[in-house]
Design a protein around this motif. Structure first.
Motif, PDB file in Angstrom:
ATOM      1  N   MET A 119      36.160  33.763  38.500  1.00 33.54           N
ATOM      2  CA  MET A 119      37.361  34.171  37.780  1.00 33.54           C
ATOM      3  C   MET A 119      37.402  35.690  37.678  1.00 33.54           C
ATOM      4  O   MET A 119      36.414  36.328  37.322  1.00 33.54           O
ATOM      5  CB  MET A 119      37.358  33.542  36.376  1.00 33.54           C
ATOM      6  CG  MET A 119      38.639  33.817  35.578  1.00 33.54           C
ATOM      7  SD  MET A 119      38.553  33.127  33.899  1.00 33.54           S
ATOM      8  CE  MET A 119      38.396  31.381  34.246  1.00 33.54           C
ATOM      9  N   ALA A 143      42.108  37.556  34.742  1.00 37.75           N
ATOM     10  CA  ALA A 143      42.232  36.179  34.259  1.00 37.75           C
ATOM     11  C   ALA A 143      41.365  35.959  33.030  1.00 37.75           C
ATOM     12  O   ALA A 143      41.787  35.303  32.059  1.00 37.75           O
ATOM     13  CB  ALA A 143      41.833  35.207  35.369  1.00 37.75           C
ATOM     14  N   ARG A 144      40.167  36.510  33.049  1.00 35.36           N
ATOM     15  CA  ARG A 144      39.285  36.346  31.888  1.00 35.36           C
ATOM     16  C   ARG A 144      39.839  37.074  30.674  1.00 35.36           C
ATOM     17  O   ARG A 144      39.732  36.582  29.549  1.00 35.36           O
ATOM     18  CB  ARG A 144      37.879  36.851  32.230  1.00 35.36           C
ATOM     19  CG  ARG A 144      37.149  35.960  33.217  1.00 35.36           C
ATOM     20  CD  ARG A 144      35.666  36.216  33.214  1.00 35.36           C
ATOM     21  NE  ARG A 144      34.972  35.234  34.023  1.00 35.36           N
ATOM     22  CZ  ARG A 144      33.665  35.009  33.978  1.00 35.36           C
ATOM     23  NH1 ARG A 144      32.917  35.693  33.143  1.00 35.36           N
ATOM     24  NH2 ARG A 144      33.110  34.107  34.756  1.00 35.36           N
ATOM     25  N   GLN A 204      42.977  37.504  29.987  1.00 35.00           N
ATOM     26  CA  GLN A 204      44.043  36.668  29.444  1.00 35.00           C
ATOM     27  C   GLN A 204      43.475  35.493  28.665  1.00 35.00           C
ATOM     28  O   GLN A 204      44.014  35.102  27.633  1.00 35.00           O
ATOM     29  CB  GLN A 204      44.954  36.186  30.573  1.00 35.00           C
ATOM     30  CG  GLN A 204      45.803  37.288  31.180  1.00 35.00           C
ATOM     31  CD  GLN A 204      46.619  38.039  30.126  1.00 35.00           C
ATOM     32  OE1 GLN A 204      47.253  37.428  29.250  1.00 35.00           O
ATOM     33  NE2 GLN A 204      46.604  39.364  30.200  1.00 35.00           N
ATOM     34  N   ASP A 205      42.375  34.930  29.147  1.00 31.10           N
ATOM     35  CA  ASP A 205      41.735  33.839  28.414  1.00 31.10           C
ATOM     36  C   ASP A 205      41.207  34.322  27.060  1.00 31.10           C
ATOM     37  O   ASP A 205      41.285  33.613  26.048  1.00 31.10           O
ATOM     38  CB  ASP A 205      40.593  33.244  29.232  1.00 31.10           C
ATOM     39  CG  ASP A 205      41.094  32.395  30.404  1.00 31.10           C
ATOM     40  OD1 ASP A 205      42.297  32.060  30.422  1.00 31.10           O
ATOM     41  OD2 ASP A 205      40.277  32.091  31.289  1.00 31.10           O
ATOM     42  N   THR A 213      44.167  34.770  24.747  1.00 30.38           N
ATOM     43  CA  THR A 213      44.642  33.454  24.298  1.00 30.38           C
ATOM     44  C   THR A 213      43.712  32.878  23.241  1.00 30.38           C
ATOM     45  O   THR A 213      44.161  32.310  22.229  1.00 30.38           O
ATOM     46  CB  THR A 213      44.731  32.494  25.498  1.00 30.38           C
ATOM     47  OG1 THR A 213      45.679  33.007  26.435  1.00 30.38           O
ATOM     48  CG2 THR A 213      45.153  31.097  25.052  1.00 30.38           C
ATOM     49  N   HIS A 214      42.408  33.035  23.458  1.00 30.60           N
ATOM     50  CA  HIS A 214      41.424  32.546  22.480  1.00 30.60           C
ATOM     51  C   HIS A 214      41.619  33.244  21.136  1.00 30.60           C
ATOM     52  O   HIS A 214      41.559  32.604  20.072  1.00 30.60           O
ATOM     53  CB  HIS A 214      40.010  32.797  23.016  1.00 30.60           C
ATOM     54  CG  HIS A 214      38.931  32.134  22.218  1.00 30.60           C
ATOM     55  ND1 HIS A 214      38.415  32.669  21.055  1.00 30.60           N
ATOM     56  CD2 HIS A 214      38.268  30.960  22.401  1.00 30.60           C
ATOM     57  CE1 HIS A 214      37.483  31.881  20.574  1.00 30.60           C
ATOM     58  NE2 HIS A 214      37.376  30.826  21.353  1.00 30.60           N
ATOM     59  N   VAL A 265      34.649  33.098  26.130  1.00 31.94           N
ATOM     60  CA  VAL A 265      35.188  33.016  27.489  1.00 31.94           C
ATOM     61  C   VAL A 265      34.123  33.294  28.537  1.00 31.94           C
ATOM     62  O   VAL A 265      34.012  32.586  29.539  1.00 31.94           O
ATOM     63  CB  VAL A 265      36.378  33.993  27.639  1.00 31.94           C
ATOM     64  CG1 VAL A 265      36.815  34.094  29.095  1.00 31.94           C
ATOM     65  CG2 VAL A 265      37.536  33.543  26.755  1.00 31.94           C
TER      66      VAL A 265
END
Length: 461
Positions: free
Chosen positions: A1, A5-6, A8-9, A12-13, A145
């Motif tokens: 990843m 992308a990480r 964004q994760d 989101t978290h 993450v």
């Protein structure tokens, strides 16, 4: 990843975990860690223990260090990063007096709806527990993450900032090898007045000086002695009035040695802030800047040194009238410093200035009240541009490099003792009422503050 992308994760978290994060902050805020009051020494230690437990649960190696005052909490993640970073905050808080001006108990945190959005109301919400916890929540989401903490993080959380940090400098000297990093990050500042994110890149230093002029051995009747005996109030007034010329410049010899012109990049950033001096002064019943001629208002506040009379006393000032020549007069004077001005040199120049006004039969005594140089950060370090871009992305407004008219001594201590610059990024608002009743921290500040640190960590890794 990939990193994007990480990130964004992680964001989101953080969004999904906001309510539990606010619950954790509320537990922290409920601890009355008032460092100035000996009655709360146990509460300060309870706050240190709570913080240490939180950090250990995240995987940090944590130590609680006893000092002659309140504990220091340090923590480390695993080594191996390209750039060690030292994160600083403080977990002690101001006293709450006057208690009757609070709308709710100061250590019973609550989320309130206000016309400008949700806030968390409690002592320490903004200064500095809410800000400190933006660090911790960003670390928590990163680990969720990535599976591990960011490498080469050093945390230093102090319990004496609100009582003058008496143990800090000795602690930094004793633990310099363990604390030294490539850059310090401090979360005890705020956004600019218009709400945009900001990085504070320079802080003025401070010299505090009290002067007492002594004359006769008692107060004298002005009818018997006036016009013949020395009047210390008059002597003091003449010396103080001569501190500035009619252009607003300080007259002490060598006062401007080491005072730089404003960096062009900072000048452009400050110009873009569209600071309204009339509005700023209007909030306190004033209208017109009277400082150094030819300088903008923000230059005067952030990039130019000052001399100010903070208090003056002598003779009789009670009700009615008393015709005396006082035996002594006193004043408290402060100097804000910029660039490489030397606090000791400024103090000596002021004392020499006063002595030049002393007539026969008058003497002067001086009492020192602290001295610290200005702190100017090297914004050519790529970390500053990377953090600025990350803040801009998060807040949707161009982040700014700003100055601060006041002093944050820890930044100077990091430079002096550990040999590293500091990046000061905080999310407080001007209306947070720090040090006052009904202190608050915007939930937006807390949430987007944690998201900002996630972006900055990603950019600096």
């Amino acid at each position: 990843m990939g990193d994007d992308a990480r990130l964004q994760d992680i964001l989101t978290h953080l969004d999904q975990g906001l309510e539990p994060a606010l619950d954790r902050l509320s537990v922290f805020l409920a601890i009355p860690s008032i460092s100035t009051d000996p009655a709360h020494a146990g509460d300060v230690r309870t706050a240190a223990n709570w913080l240490a437990t939180e950090l250990e649960a995240l995987g940090f190696t944590v130590q609680i260090h006893d000092t002659p005052g309140h504990p220091m909490v340090t923590a480390r993640s695993q080594p191996g990063g390209a750039r060690p970073l030292l994160f600083y905050g403080h977990y002690d808080v101001q006293p709450v007096d006057p208690l009757d001006l609070w709308d709710r108990p100061p250590f019973a945190p609550a989320i309130e709806e206000t016309p400008t959005g949700r806030v968390i109301r409690a002592r320490g919400a903004s200064d500095d527990k809410g800000q400190l916890m933006t660090f911790v929540e960003a670390f928590r989401a990163w680990k969720a993450v990535h599976g591990t903490l960011p490498s080469d993080l050093i945390l230093l959380f102090e319990g004496e900032e609100e009582s003058g940090s008496p143990s800090l400098r000795p602690f930094l000297r004793a633990h310099a090898d363990d604390l030294r990093a490539s850059l310090a990050v401090i979360c005890d500042t705020g956004r600019h007045a218009d709400g945009r994110p900001a990085i504070t890149t320079q802080l003025r230093g401070l010299v505090g000086q009290e002067v007492v002029i002594h004359a006769a051995d008692r107060d004298l009747h002005s009818g018997s002695f006036g016009g013949m005996a020395a009047n210390p109030i008059m002597v003091l007034a003449q010396a103080l009035a001569a501190l500035k010329d009619d252009k607003g410049r300080v007259t002490l010899p060598g006062f401007y040695d080491g005072v730089p012109d404003l960096d062009p990049q900072l000048a452009a950033d400050w110009q873009a802030l569209n600071f309204d001096a009339a509005d700023f002064l209007g909030r306190v019943g004033l209208t017109t800047p009277i400082g150094e001629a030819g300088r903008t208002a923000l230059e005067m506040m952030w990039n130019r040194p000052t001399a100010e009379i903070n208090g003056i006393a002598g003779g009789y000032a009670g009700d009615g009238f008393k015709t005396v020549l006082p035996a002594e007069a006193r004043a408290k004077v402060s100097f804000r410093l910029t660039g490489t001005q030397d606090p000791a040199q400024i103090r000596a120049a002021f004392q020499d200035h006063v002595r030049r006004f002393l007539p026969a039969d008058c003497t002067a005594s001086f009492h020192d009240h602290g001295a610290s140089p200005a702190s100017v950060m090297d914004i050519s370090d790529p970390a500053f541009a990377q953090a600025k871009a990350a803040l801009t992305e998060e807040w949707g407004q161009e982040a700014a490099y700003i100055g601060a008219g006041g002093s944050i001594p820890i930044a100077g201590d990091f430079k002096d003792i550990l040999g590293m610059d500091s990046m000061l990024i905080g999310f407080a608002r001007d209306d947070d009422r720090i040090h006052s009743p009904n202190e608050k921290y915007d939930v937006e500040s807390f949430a987007k503050g944690a998201r900002s640190w996630a972006r900055i960590l990603t950019a600096l890794r």
